[in-house]
Design a protein around this motif. Structure first.
Motif, short mmCIF file in Angstrom:
data_model
loop_
_atom_site.label_atom_id
_atom_site.label_comp_id
_atom_site.label_asym_id
_atom_site.label_seq_id
_atom_site.Cartn_x
_atom_site.Cartn_y
_atom_site.Cartn_z
N LYS A 119 35.35 15.15 34.77
CA LYS A 119 36.29 16.26 34.98
C LYS A 119 36.75 16.28 36.42
O LYS A 119 35.95 16.11 37.34
N ILE A 120 38.07 16.52 36.59
CA ILE A 120 38.67 16.57 37.92
C ILE A 120 39.51 17.84 38.04
O ILE A 120 40.27 18.18 37.14
N VAL A 140 39.38 11.41 31.20
CA VAL A 140 39.40 12.50 32.17
C VAL A 140 39.72 13.84 31.49
O VAL A 140 40.65 13.94 30.70
N LEU A 141 38.91 14.84 31.82
CA LEU A 141 39.17 16.22 31.46
C LEU A 141 39.80 16.89 32.67
O LEU A 141 39.20 16.92 33.75
N GLY A 142 41.02 17.38 32.52
CA GLY A 142 41.70 18.05 33.63
C GLY A 142 41.18 19.46 33.83
O GLY A 142 40.44 20.00 33.01
N HIS A 143 41.57 20.09 34.95
CA HIS A 143 41.12 21.45 35.25
C HIS A 143 42.17 22.10 36.15
O HIS A 143 42.37 21.66 37.29
N ILE A 144 42.84 23.13 35.63
CA ILE A 144 43.86 23.83 36.42
C ILE A 144 43.61 25.33 36.40
O ILE A 144 42.73 25.81 35.69
N GLY A 145 44.41 26.07 37.18
CA GLY A 145 44.25 27.52 37.29
C GLY A 145 43.37 27.83 38.48
O GLY A 145 43.56 27.31 39.58
N LEU A 146 42.39 28.68 38.26
CA LEU A 146 41.40 28.97 39.30
C LEU A 146 40.45 27.77 39.38
O LEU A 146 39.83 27.41 38.38
N VAL A 182 45.08 12.72 30.56
CA VAL A 182 43.87 13.52 30.26
C VAL A 182 43.75 13.71 28.75
O VAL A 182 44.75 13.75 28.03
N PHE A 183 42.51 13.86 28.27
CA PHE A 183 42.32 14.10 26.84
C PHE A 183 42.28 15.58 26.51
O PHE A 183 42.44 15.99 25.36
N ALA A 184 42.08 16.42 27.54
CA ALA A 184 42.07 17.87 27.39
C ALA A 184 42.15 18.49 28.78
O ALA A 184 41.98 17.79 29.79
N ILE A 185 42.40 19.79 28.83
CA ILE A 185 42.55 20.48 30.11
C ILE A 185 41.79 21.80 30.10
O ILE A 185 42.00 22.64 29.22
N PRO A 205 44.41 19.36 23.87
CA PRO A 205 43.75 20.66 23.78
C PRO A 205 43.53 21.31 25.14
O PRO A 205 43.31 20.62 26.14
N THR A 206 43.60 22.62 25.16
CA THR A 206 43.25 23.40 26.35
C THR A 206 41.95 24.14 26.07
O THR A 206 41.71 24.61 24.96
N ILE A 207 41.10 24.21 27.10
CA ILE A 207 39.81 24.88 26.96
C ILE A 207 39.75 25.98 28.02
O ILE A 207 39.76 25.70 29.22
N GLY A 208 39.71 27.21 27.56
CA GLY A 208 39.80 28.33 28.48
C GLY A 208 38.47 28.84 28.98
O GLY A 208 37.45 28.74 28.31
N ILE A 209 38.50 29.38 30.19
CA ILE A 209 37.38 30.15 30.74
C ILE A 209 38.02 31.25 31.59
O ILE A 209 38.66 30.99 32.60
N GLY A 210 37.91 32.47 31.12
CA GLY A 210 38.63 33.56 31.76
C GLY A 210 40.12 33.41 31.59
O GLY A 210 40.90 33.72 32.48
#
Length: 270
Positions: A119-120, A140-146, A182-185, A205-210
């Motif tokens: 994850k990046i 790679v699992l992406g990560h955006i937002g906070l 990426v395979f998901a974010i 797919p998007t995976i949420g947290i908050g």
């Protein structure tokens, strides 16, 4: 009303996750050792070996000092405990400052652990780094937002997507990451309207947290959701267990029985 879902019985792959978008919500939790990974095996589709371990288990104020050695050690442990979920290694701060640096560290992650992805954190400004990995057969699992690794540079944890301009920036970030392979974010700490727009804008797919209930899945840190981490409780965390209270009750009972010479009784003596 909650539904009762059957246990997962087959190994989860990247194709499994891709096929769940818009079909079935994805469940993801963090884990850092074989013991808890084994408890989560067959219950969730994905396990993230998060750099959050730095705060939850090392007692640090943030995630930034986590090292690649730490992440590899804990990922090895998780892979020893769980055989069915798709395991993701969280690339720590400073290990993907350029395509060359990222490829070096991510290659090590693949060689030394059985993680199926890394994850990046970052949007379109990191898309070229993501692409360097995906073009070299590293998922790679992406990560955006906070983004926790941006904590110091952004002056704290700030909710994103509060206006249309920022929503458009986040959507651009997601599209850039999708194009990079990426395979998901992971979408963290954004208004639900923004998470919905991101989810609808990409085919991964998007995976949420908050991020509300419009994403394709959810992720939580296990020590948060089970009530073990007491330093603070984010608004988005639902506690499914009062773990710290249960542990304290148990250790108090043990101490009292030892002091009163009730333990070990004959039942626990050879």
């Amino acid at each position: 009303m909650s539904i009762h879902t059957p246990k997962i019985e087959k190994k989860i792959t990247l194709s499994t996750i891709a096929g769940m978008k818009g079909v079935e919500p994805i469940t993801m939790v963090t884990a850092y050792d074989a013991l808890f990974a084994q408890l989560f095996d067959g219950e969730v589709e994905m396990i993230l070996v998060g750099d959050s371990l730095n705060m939850s288990f090392l007692g640090k104020e943030d995630t930034l000092s986590a090292t690649m050695d730490q992440m590899i050690y804990h990922t090895q442990a998780v892979c020893n405990g769980a055989s069915l979920p798709l395991v993701v290694l969280d690339m720590p701060f400073g290990t993907y400052t350029s395509p060359e640096v990222a490829l070096k560290h991510a290659t090590r992650a693949y060689q030394e652990t059985n993680a199926q992805a890394v994850k990046i954190e970052g949007g379109k400004e990191r898309a070229h780094i993501v692409q360097a990995l995906t073009q070299n057969s590293i998922a790679v699992l992406g990560h955006i937002g906070l983004m926790p690794q941006f904590l110091r540079s952004e002056g704290g944890y700030k909710v994103r997507g509060k206006d249309q301009a920022d929503i458009e920036v986040l959507v651009e970030d997601a599209k850039a990451l999708e194009k990079a392979g990426v395979f998901a974010i992971v979408v963290e700490g954004v208004k639900e309207e923004a998470a919905k727009a991101i989810t609808e804008a990409v085919s991964v797919p998007t995976i949420g947290i908050g991020a509300g209930n419009s994403t394709d899945g959810q992720v939580l840190v296990w020590s948060d959701m089970f009530g073990f981490f007491e330093t603070f409780k984010p608004k988005f965390v639902k506690q499914y267990l009062d773990g710290a209270k249960q542990i304290r009750k148990g250790i108090e009972a043990y101490r009292n029985e030892v002091k009163g010479r009730e333990f070990p009784s004959e039942e626990y003596t050879y």
